[in-house]
Motif scaffolding. Structure first.
Motif, PDB file in Angstrom:
ATOM      1  N   PHE A  96     -89.007  35.763  53.032  1.00  0.00           N
ATOM      2  CA  PHE A  96     -89.957  36.716  53.610  1.00  0.00           C
ATOM      3  C   PHE A  96     -89.924  36.715  55.134  1.00  0.00           C
ATOM      4  CE2 PHE A  96     -92.125  36.073  49.441  1.00  0.00           C
ATOM      5  CZ  PHE A  96     -92.071  37.391  49.017  1.00  0.00           C
ATOM      6  N   TYR A  97     -89.586  35.584  55.708  1.00  0.00           N
ATOM      7  CA  TYR A  97     -89.593  35.491  57.162  1.00  0.00           C
ATOM      8  C   TYR A  97     -88.619  36.505  57.762  1.00  0.00           C
ATOM      9  CZ  TYR A  97     -89.865  33.281  61.740  1.00  0.00           C
ATOM     10  OH  TYR A  97     -90.071  33.037  63.076  1.00  0.00           O
ATOM     11  N   ARG A  98     -87.482  36.695  57.110  1.00  0.00           N
ATOM     12  CA  ARG A  98     -86.493  37.666  57.542  1.00  0.00           C
ATOM     13  C   ARG A  98     -87.065  39.082  57.508  1.00  0.00           C
ATOM     14  NH1 ARG A  98     -82.127  38.951  54.165  1.00  0.00           N
ATOM     15  NH2 ARG A  98     -80.588  39.964  55.445  1.00  0.00           N
ATOM     16  N   VAL A  99     -87.778  39.389  56.432  1.00  0.00           N
ATOM     17  CA  VAL A  99     -88.405  40.705  56.274  1.00  0.00           C
ATOM     18  C   VAL A  99     -89.431  40.938  57.377  1.00  0.00           C
ATOM     19  CG1 VAL A  99     -89.902  42.085  54.775  1.00  0.00           C
ATOM     20  CG2 VAL A  99     -88.033  40.760  53.784  1.00  0.00           C
ATOM     21  N   GLU A 100     -90.233  39.916  57.659  1.00  0.00           N
ATOM     22  CA  GLU A 100     -91.286  40.061  58.660  1.00  0.00           C
ATOM     23  C   GLU A 100     -90.705  40.289  60.050  1.00  0.00           C
ATOM     24  OE1 GLU A 100     -93.851  36.701  58.255  1.00  0.00           O
ATOM     25  OE2 GLU A 100     -94.399  37.202  56.195  1.00  0.00           O
ATOM     26  N   LYS A 101     -89.611  39.623  60.356  1.00  0.00           N
ATOM     27  CA  LYS A 101     -88.951  39.822  61.653  1.00  0.00           C
ATOM     28  C   LYS A 101     -88.587  41.301  61.851  1.00  0.00           C
ATOM     29  CE  LYS A 101     -88.122  35.869  63.951  1.00  0.00           C
ATOM     30  NZ  LYS A 101     -88.249  35.704  65.403  1.00  0.00           N
ATOM     31  N   ILE A 102     -88.030  41.902  60.801  1.00  0.00           N
ATOM     32  CA  ILE A 102     -87.622  43.310  60.892  1.00  0.00           C
ATOM     33  C   ILE A 102     -88.842  44.207  61.003  1.00  0.00           C
ATOM     34  CG2 ILE A 102     -86.568  45.200  59.574  1.00  0.00           C
ATOM     35  CD1 ILE A 102     -84.530  43.123  58.561  1.00  0.00           C
ATOM     36  N   LEU A 103     -89.887  43.949  60.214  1.00  0.00           N
ATOM     37  CA  LEU A 103     -91.104  44.755  60.284  1.00  0.00           C
ATOM     38  C   LEU A 103     -91.727  44.694  61.675  1.00  0.00           C
ATOM     39  CD1 LEU A 103     -92.667  43.917  56.805  1.00  0.00           C
ATOM     40  CD2 LEU A 103     -91.782  46.141  57.524  1.00  0.00           C
ATOM     41  N   PHE A 104     -91.758  43.501  62.267  1.00  0.00           N
ATOM     42  CA  PHE A 104     -92.306  43.377  63.623  1.00  0.00           C
ATOM     43  C   PHE A 104     -91.448  44.152  64.624  1.00  0.00           C
ATOM     44  CE2 PHE A 104     -94.090  38.976  62.310  1.00  0.00           C
ATOM     45  CZ  PHE A 104     -95.154  39.593  61.679  1.00  0.00           C
ATOM     46  N   GLY A 105     -90.140  44.119  64.416  1.00  0.00           N
ATOM     47  CA  GLY A 105     -89.239  44.867  65.292  1.00  0.00           C
ATOM     48  C   GLY A 105     -89.447  46.366  65.209  1.00  0.00           C
ATOM     49  N   LEU A 106     -89.985  46.835  64.063  1.00  0.00           N
ATOM     50  CA  LEU A 106     -90.232  48.267  63.880  1.00  0.00           C
ATOM     51  C   LEU A 106     -91.655  48.663  64.256  1.00  0.00           C
ATOM     52  CD1 LEU A 106     -88.364  48.929  60.517  1.00  0.00           C
ATOM     53  CD2 LEU A 106     -87.571  49.345  62.830  1.00  0.00           C
ATOM     54  N   GLY A 107     -92.409  47.735  64.852  1.00  0.00           N
ATOM     55  CA  GLY A 107     -93.721  48.104  65.379  1.00  0.00           C
ATOM     56  C   GLY A 107     -94.908  47.732  64.515  1.00  0.00           C
ATOM     57  N   PHE A 108     -94.704  47.058  63.363  1.00  0.00           N
ATOM     58  CA  PHE A 108     -95.829  46.611  62.555  1.00  0.00           C
ATOM     59  C   PHE A 108     -96.395  45.317  63.134  1.00  0.00           C
ATOM     60  CE2 PHE A 108     -93.363  49.208  59.599  1.00  0.00           C
ATOM     61  CZ  PHE A 108     -94.350  49.981  59.016  1.00  0.00           C
ATOM     62  N   ASP A 109     -97.675  45.069  62.898  1.00  0.00           N
ATOM     63  CA  ASP A 109     -98.337  43.851  63.357  1.00  0.00           C
ATOM     64  C   ASP A 109     -98.537  42.889  62.188  1.00  0.00           C
ATOM     65  OD1 ASP A 109     -98.612  44.828  65.978  1.00  0.00           O
ATOM     66  OD2 ASP A 109    -100.402  45.959  65.400  1.00  0.00           O
ATOM     67  N   GLN A 110     -98.928  41.657  62.542  1.00  0.00           N
ATOM     68  CA  GLN A 110     -99.180  40.636  61.529  1.00  0.00           C
ATOM     69  C   GLN A 110    -100.207  41.110  60.501  1.00  0.00           C
ATOM     70  OE1 GLN A 110     -97.779  37.300  61.422  1.00  0.00           O
ATOM     71  NE2 GLN A 110     -98.663  37.396  59.382  1.00  0.00           N
ATOM     72  N   GLU A 111    -101.257  41.780  60.986  1.00  0.00           N
ATOM     73  CA  GLU A 111    -102.326  42.213  60.081  1.00  0.00           C
ATOM     74  C   GLU A 111    -101.874  43.331  59.142  1.00  0.00           C
ATOM     75  OE1 GLU A 111    -104.586  45.418  62.952  1.00  0.00           O
ATOM     76  OE2 GLU A 111    -105.260  43.338  62.972  1.00  0.00           O
ATOM     77  N   ASP A 112    -100.764  44.015  59.491  1.00  0.00           N
ATOM     78  CA  ASP A 112    -100.261  45.098  58.637  1.00  0.00           C
ATOM     79  C   ASP A 112     -99.581  44.581  57.377  1.00  0.00           C
ATOM     80  OD1 ASP A 112    -101.071  47.114  60.400  1.00  0.00           O
ATOM     81  OD2 ASP A 112     -99.195  47.020  61.529  1.00  0.00           O
ATOM     82  N   LEU A 113     -99.105  43.323  57.406  1.00  0.00           N
ATOM     83  CA  LEU A 113     -98.243  42.825  56.337  1.00  0.00           C
ATOM     84  C   LEU A 113     -98.916  42.831  54.966  1.00  0.00           C
ATOM     85  CD1 LEU A 113     -96.560  39.799  58.156  1.00  0.00           C
ATOM     86  CD2 LEU A 113     -95.625  42.097  57.794  1.00  0.00           C
ATOM     87  N   ASP A 114    -100.226  42.668  54.944  1.00  0.00           N
ATOM     88  CA  ASP A 114    -100.925  42.593  53.668  1.00  0.00           C
ATOM     89  C   ASP A 114    -101.648  43.886  53.305  1.00  0.00           C
ATOM     90  OD1 ASP A 114    -100.268  39.844  53.095  1.00  0.00           O
ATOM     91  OD2 ASP A 114    -101.585  39.329  54.756  1.00  0.00           O
ATOM     92  N   LYS A 115    -101.354  44.961  54.046  1.00  0.00           N
ATOM     93  CA  LYS A 115    -101.948  46.254  53.728  1.00  0.00           C
ATOM     94  C   LYS A 115    -101.130  46.987  52.661  1.00  0.00           C
ATOM     95  CE  LYS A 115    -104.053  47.088  58.274  1.00  0.00           C
ATOM     96  NZ  LYS A 115    -104.045  47.962  59.481  1.00  0.00           N
TER      97      LYS A 115
END
Length: 611
Positions: A96-115
């Motif tokens: 999941f850490y790999r996925v989160e890195k990409i999501l953050f790179g695309l402008g999502f925030d930590q709080e967005d991950l569980d939405k």
């Protein structure tokens, strides 16, 4: 690097292309252009292995990964993190850490991950699909009309992202400005062949025109030479004294070969039919307000005047109310407040997003044009059909057999049939190809009347709009100036998140990969109960708010009808529901605070591992 080698493809008797040869080099970003139906999407399917060529092959290096951005938005997982992780292979299913890195790179925030992924705006939902694509680490992105249904802010973000992408890109889009801002090369399917040049579409079409002009000159000289040889042979073959010379000319003629006529694609060519008017001001809008309930207005107190020759564009995010405002002005909807006053001589044509559904599928194209103006002669109607690229027997084609782009051209034809001095155009570039969009913009520029346009095309805004209505977080506001003036003086502010774009990060944490994966699984297990509690409360609040909205509507209806007992009953029910929502909000805040604290503690541990 990818190569086409002698690719050919036909459907029945229709040949799309033959013997295509091309090599895509590292870092190339290529715009693929061609008329609708020329085979662009089919070529994409062949590259992806979804369609087989009749002959030839696509050659890719070992390990070269190709990814296509999906246009449709369909999500199956409850959270953004889990949805994006669907793209992980079996060997990386917990990474999941790999996925989160990409999501953050695309402008999502930590709080967005569980939405819920479905809760994001359309532009961010496109980013979710892009994240799922980038998780696979593609070398080549194939993008087939990625701009469809994106608003201006999403288009600006995607444009910046693609410019910064380190791999290769092949792009199909009808948005010429979008394409030109990204590509290093332009490649066109022209007369069943492939033509490629370095540079944007303007250089491509200039070079194509120059090549065609040179070919025509060479063909004219060739035809002249051929005619001279044929005349000489005809005059001298019967004479004994010149028969040998005539025979040598026959051999010369046979060696010449024959240059084919250039087959030119039909092009949209027209001018809107301007109706003369003595009016200086065609339209006066005062205090216009509208909402589907009085408590939730889409816009309020919109006021402006539109003089003859002026063009006003309505811009903003998807769902903000742009088309609704246009439909209020055009009389398709009844405003809650304000007034729309037309000069008595005003006559308008309306191209709307929903108007395509009003075409009669049983009618022919000619019959649809006649319905717009029954007084027209058959020759005039056929002339309009020809301008819309329906010449000859095509004008007798049934509407039910037309594509979306063809139906859009029929609607334009209907506007041409009605003399008008005011045009309402709602996303008129949808379904049109680059050549047709250029013809449309020229027609708008040449129109002597006034226009109100809803569009996400920044090129169209720059070329035709001299004043704006901007939908932003502050509502709908009038701006007396063009689009570049707006960007310079006001801009999109916090709503424009182009500056947040980063290239999707490379995964350079192999040394601690095992520990990171273990910690990711630990965090997922530890936070799962709190995440589920938050999701359950959010869902309950949304359902309650929806119920309250319905009750409010019933309350208004009961009040208007004078049903006092029903009004009292509804007041008590609304108060009960609102109290329940307040309690859920308190529990949600408590659960979210605990989840945030737990997530923050894990973030520190991740940072230590990452070094």
């Amino acid at each position: 690097m990818i190569q086409f080698s002698n690719l050919s493809k036909s459907f029945g008797s229709q040949e799309l292309f033959s013997n295509l040869n091309f090599q895509l080099n590292p870092g190339n970003k290529v715009g693929l252009v061609g008329r609708n139906g020329s085979g662009k999407s089919t070529l994409f399917k062949i590259i992806l292995g979804e369609e087989s060529p009749d002959s030839g092959e696509v050659i890719t290096p070992k390990g070269y990964r190709i990814g296509a951005l999906k246009q449709y938005l369909h999500f199956t997982e409850p959270t953004l993190r889990e949805e994006a992780a669907l793209a992980l292979g079996e060997e990386m299913q917990y990474d999941f850490y790999r996925v989160e890195k990409i999501l953050f790179g695309l402008g999502f925030d930590q709080e967005d991950l569980d939405k819920d992924p479905g809760s994001f705006s359309g532009g961010y939902q496109i980013r979710i699909n892009l994240a799922k694509l980038l998780v696979t680490e593609p070398n080549l992105l194939l993008l087939d009309e990625p701009t469809n249904y994106l608003d201006i802010l999403s288009l600006r973000w995607l444009k910046a992202f693609l410019r910064s992408f380190k791999g290769e890109v092949i792009l199909i889009t009808h948005d010429r400005d979008f394409m030109d801002s990204i590509v290093t090369h332009t490649m066109g399917l022209v007369r069943r062949s492939l033509f490629v040049i370095p540079g944007d579409t303007h250089k491509f079409y200039d070079q194509l025109k120059a090549n065609d002009e040179l070919y025509e000159k060479q063909k004219a000289a060739d035809d002249k030479k051929r005619k001279e040889l044929e005349d000489f042979i005809a005059r001298n073959k019967a004479r004994a004294s010149t028969a040998a010379l005539a025979q040598s000319k026959v051999k010369q003629l046979e060696k010449m070969g024959e240059m084919d006529d250039l087959g030119f694609d039909p092009t949209l060519t027209f001018d809107f039919n301007f109706k003369e008017t003595p009016a200086k001001v065609l339209l006066d809008v005062k205090g216009l307000s509208f909402g589907y309930t009085p408590e939730h207005l889409l816009f309020k107190d919109v006021s402006f005047t539109l003089e003859k020759g002026q063009c006003l564009a309505i811009i903003g995010k998807n769902g903000s109310g742009k088309s609704t405002l246009l439909n209020n002005i055009a009389g398709e909807l009844t405003p809650l407040g304000g007034e729309v006053a037309f000069h008595p001589s005003t006559s308008f044509g309306h191209f709307g997003q929903t108007n395509i559904s009003r075409l009669n599928p049983g009618n022919t194209i000619m019959e649809e044009i006649y319905e717009a103006n029954p007084k027209l002669s058959a020759s005039v109607v056929r002339g309009i059909c020809g301008g819309m690229m329906f010449s000859g027997d095509l004008a007798e084609k049934k509407v039910s057999l037309l594509s979306g782009g063809e139906k859009s051209r029929v609607m334009l034809g209907q506007i041409l049939a009605r003399p008008a001095n005011l045009l309402f155009l709602d996303e008129p570039t949808h379904h049109l190809d680059i050549d047709s969009i250029e013809a449309l913009m020229v027609a708008i520029e040449n129109f002597k009347g006034s226009c109100i346009i809803v569009t996400h095309s920044e090129e169209m805004l720059r070329r035709v709009a001299d004043r704006l209505i901007i939908f932003s977080k502050n509502g709908a506001e009038y701006f007396d100036g063009g689009y570049d003036d707006f960007l310079a003086k006001i801009g999109w502010g916090e709503e424009d998140q182009v500056e947040r774009v980063k290239t999707a990060p490379k995964n350079n944490y192999k040394a601690n990969k095992k520990e990171i994966n273990a910690l990711t699984r630990e965090r997922s297990k530890a936070t799962a109960p709190l995440r589920k509690a938050v999701e359950k409360l959010e869902k309950a609040i949304m359902e309650s708010e929806s119920a309250i909205k319905t009750l409010h509507a019933e309350l208004v209806a009961a009040s208007n009808s004078g049903d006092n007992s029903r009004v009292m009953e509804l007041h008590q029910t609304v108060a009960k529901e609102e109290k329940a929502v307040e309690a859920d909000f308190e529990r949600l805040a408590e659960a979210q605070e605990k989840l945030d604290e737990l997530m923050e503690s894990y973030e520190k541990r991740f940072a230590e591992l990452e070094g």
